[in-house]
Scaffold this active site. Structure first.
Site, short mmCIF file in Angstrom:
data_model
loop_
_atom_site.label_atom_id
_atom_site.label_comp_id
_atom_site.label_asym_id
_atom_site.label_seq_id
_atom_site.Cartn_x
_atom_site.Cartn_y
_atom_site.Cartn_z
N GLU A 70 0.83 -1.22 0.00
CA GLU A 70 0.00 0.00 0.00
C GLU A 70 0.85 1.26 0.00
O GLU A 70 0.62 2.18 -0.79
CB GLU A 70 -0.91 0.01 1.23
CG GLU A 70 -1.74 1.29 1.31
CD GLU A 70 -2.68 1.34 2.48
OE1 GLU A 70 -2.64 0.45 3.34
OE2 GLU A 70 -3.49 2.29 2.53
N ASP A 90 -0.66 -5.01 3.11
CA ASP A 90 -1.22 -3.84 3.76
C ASP A 90 -0.60 -3.80 5.15
O ASP A 90 -0.99 -4.59 6.02
CB ASP A 90 -2.75 -3.93 3.84
CG ASP A 90 -3.37 -2.62 4.31
OD1 ASP A 90 -4.58 -2.42 4.08
OD2 ASP A 90 -2.65 -1.81 4.92
N ILE A 92 -0.64 -1.77 7.71
CA ILE A 92 -1.64 -1.53 8.76
C ILE A 92 -2.99 -1.37 8.06
O ILE A 92 -3.20 -0.37 7.36
CB ILE A 92 -1.34 -0.28 9.61
CG1 ILE A 92 -0.02 -0.43 10.38
CG2 ILE A 92 -2.50 -0.01 10.58
CD1 ILE A 92 0.28 0.72 11.33
N ASP A 93 -3.83 -2.37 8.22
CA ASP A 93 -5.20 -2.23 7.70
C ASP A 93 -6.06 -1.78 8.89
O ASP A 93 -6.21 -2.51 9.85
CB ASP A 93 -5.70 -3.55 7.12
CG ASP A 93 -6.98 -3.34 6.33
OD1 ASP A 93 -7.07 -2.31 5.61
OD2 ASP A 93 -7.91 -4.17 6.43
N THR A 95 -5.71 1.99 9.58
CA THR A 95 -4.83 3.07 10.05
C THR A 95 -5.61 4.10 10.87
O THR A 95 -5.13 4.58 11.90
CB THR A 95 -4.12 3.75 8.87
OG1 THR A 95 -3.25 2.80 8.26
CG2 THR A 95 -3.33 4.96 9.30
N ASP A 220 -6.05 -4.34 0.68
CA ASP A 220 -6.98 -4.54 1.81
C ASP A 220 -7.55 -5.95 1.82
O ASP A 220 -7.86 -6.50 2.87
CB ASP A 220 -8.17 -3.57 1.70
CG ASP A 220 -7.79 -2.11 1.82
OD1 ASP A 220 -8.28 -1.30 1.01
OD2 ASP A 220 -6.99 -1.77 2.72
O1 LIG Z 1 -6.49 1.43 6.90
P1 LIG Z 1 -6.25 1.23 5.46
O2 LIG Z 1 -5.14 0.28 5.13
O3 LIG Z 1 -6.12 2.52 4.72
O4 LIG Z 1 -7.54 0.48 4.82
C1 LIG Z 1 -8.89 0.81 5.13
C2 LIG Z 1 -9.30 2.09 4.39
O5 LIG Z 1 -8.52 3.16 4.87
C3 LIG Z 1 -10.75 2.40 4.65
O6 LIG Z 1 -11.10 3.54 3.91
C4 LIG Z 1 -11.67 1.27 4.26
O7 LIG Z 1 -11.62 1.12 2.86
C5 LIG Z 1 -11.24 -0.03 4.90
O8 LIG Z 1 -12.04 -1.06 4.36
C6 LIG Z 1 -9.77 -0.32 4.67
O9 LIG Z 1 -9.43 -1.50 5.37
MG LIG Z 2 -6.17 -1.24 4.19
MG LIG Z 3 -3.20 0.25 5.23
#
Ligand SMILES: O=P(O)(O)O[C@H]1[C@H](O)[C@@H](O)[C@@H](O)[C@@H](O)[C@@H]1O
Ligand SMILES: [Mg+2]
Ligand SMILES: [Mg+2]
Length: 284
Positions: A70, A90, A92-93, A95, A220
């Site tokens: 990412e 990813d 950190i999924d 964040t 993601d």
């Molecule tokens: O935390 P992320 O890696 O940016 O992924 C998130 C995303 O930011 C958020 O907008 C959603 O689409 C979530 O489903 C993602 O996991």
């Molecule tokens: Mg993500």
């Molecule tokens: Mg992320």
């Protein structure tokens, strides 16, 4: 017969756990927030540090492998999946959850060969839940087998979704129109963990019947897609066709019946694909 990719999967589990330790340590420190595509599309030094840790550790062991990360893509690298063994990361999924210390944060590592998922690791690091799957080998959480819900009636279901970081009014109107249609089926509940990967692991665990999102990215969902399918679930595009992980649209469900119920209610749109080439810059 020994598994060609077992060594790589063992490494993925180990580096995901090590990354989770970094995330937990960073939660106690200052979580310096930066932004990407908008003021609500967040990234931190920890996202970047974890992605580099994973990539460098893999490069040492598997120098010919490729990466889709990412934060590497955010820094300008291409997002092309070829037949070459590729790690889709990813770091950190969730964040935004991390920044707010909301307790659902995952490290997601997918591994693809010939554009097919071979193994998946999603570490929910604040819950200490290591979700894994090997193609044809089932899905597990901390070693315990996972099985999707057997619910066939959408009116007795919980559905997960996310609102993403797109605040374009036309897109938001469609997102809320879909949400209203699904809520009024009715379903028994709608949930958002704040991370696609954990939402999908909840589908694999049988806790929610389905997750859908338009706007999600390949990193993601690349790992959790295998965890859902190895737990007996199905993946589908929001228009009912085959899922396309670069399309930024997905339904992950316990069965086709529930998935097709959602297709009928979702007002779909097509975000810019993850594998769209960057605009050509003409140097005159
Ligand atoms: O935390 P992320 O890696 O940016 O992924 C998130 C995303 O930011 C958020 O907008 C959603 O689409 C979530 O489903 C993602 O996991
Ligand atoms: Mg993500
Ligand atoms: Mg992320």
């Amino acid at each position: 017969m020994s598994d060609l990719w077992q060594n790589a999967m063992d490494h993925a589990v180990a580096i995901a756990r090590k990354s989770g330790e970094l995330v937990r340590e960073a939660l106690r420190d200052d979580r310096k927030v930066m932004t990407k595509s908008s003021s609500i599309d967040l990234v931190t030094k920890t996202d970047q540090k974890v992605e580099q840790l994973i990539i460098q550790s893999v490069r040492e062991k598997f120098p010919s492998h490729r990466f889709i990360g990412e934060e590497s893509v955010a820094a300008g690298e291409t997002c092309d999946l070829t037949d070459t063994p590729t790690w889709i990361i990813d770091p950190i999924d969730g964040t935004t959850n991390f920044v707010h210390a909301f307790p659902f944060v995952a490290v997601s590592i997918g591994f693809y060969v010939n554009k097919q998922s071979e193994f998946a690791v999603v570490f929910s690091c604040l819950e200490d839940k290591m979700f894994t799957a090997r193609r044809g080998g089932g899905a597990f959480c901390n070693g315990e087998p996972l099985q999707v819900s057997d619910q066939e009636d959408v009116r007795q279901s919980i559905i997960a979704t996310e609102f993403g970081s797109n605040r374009d009014v036309e897109a938001v109107d469609k997102i809320f129109s879909s949400l209203r249609n699904i809520l009024c089926l009715p379903v028994q509940g709608v949930r958002s963990a704040g991370t696609a990967a954990i939402n999908m692991c909840l589908v694999a665990s049988g806790c929610v019947e389905a997750y859908y999102e338009i706007g999600v990215h390949v990193w993601d969902v690349a790992a959790a897609s295998l965890i859902v399918s190895e737990a007996g679930g199905v993946l589908m595009d929001v228009d009912g066709g085959a899922v396309d992980l670069m399309s930024r649209r997905i339904i992950a469900a316990n069965n086709r019946t529930i998935a097709e119920n959602l297709v009928k209610e979702i007002e779909s749109f097509s975000p810019t694909r993850d594998d769209t080439p960057p605009p050509q810059v003409n140097h005159y």
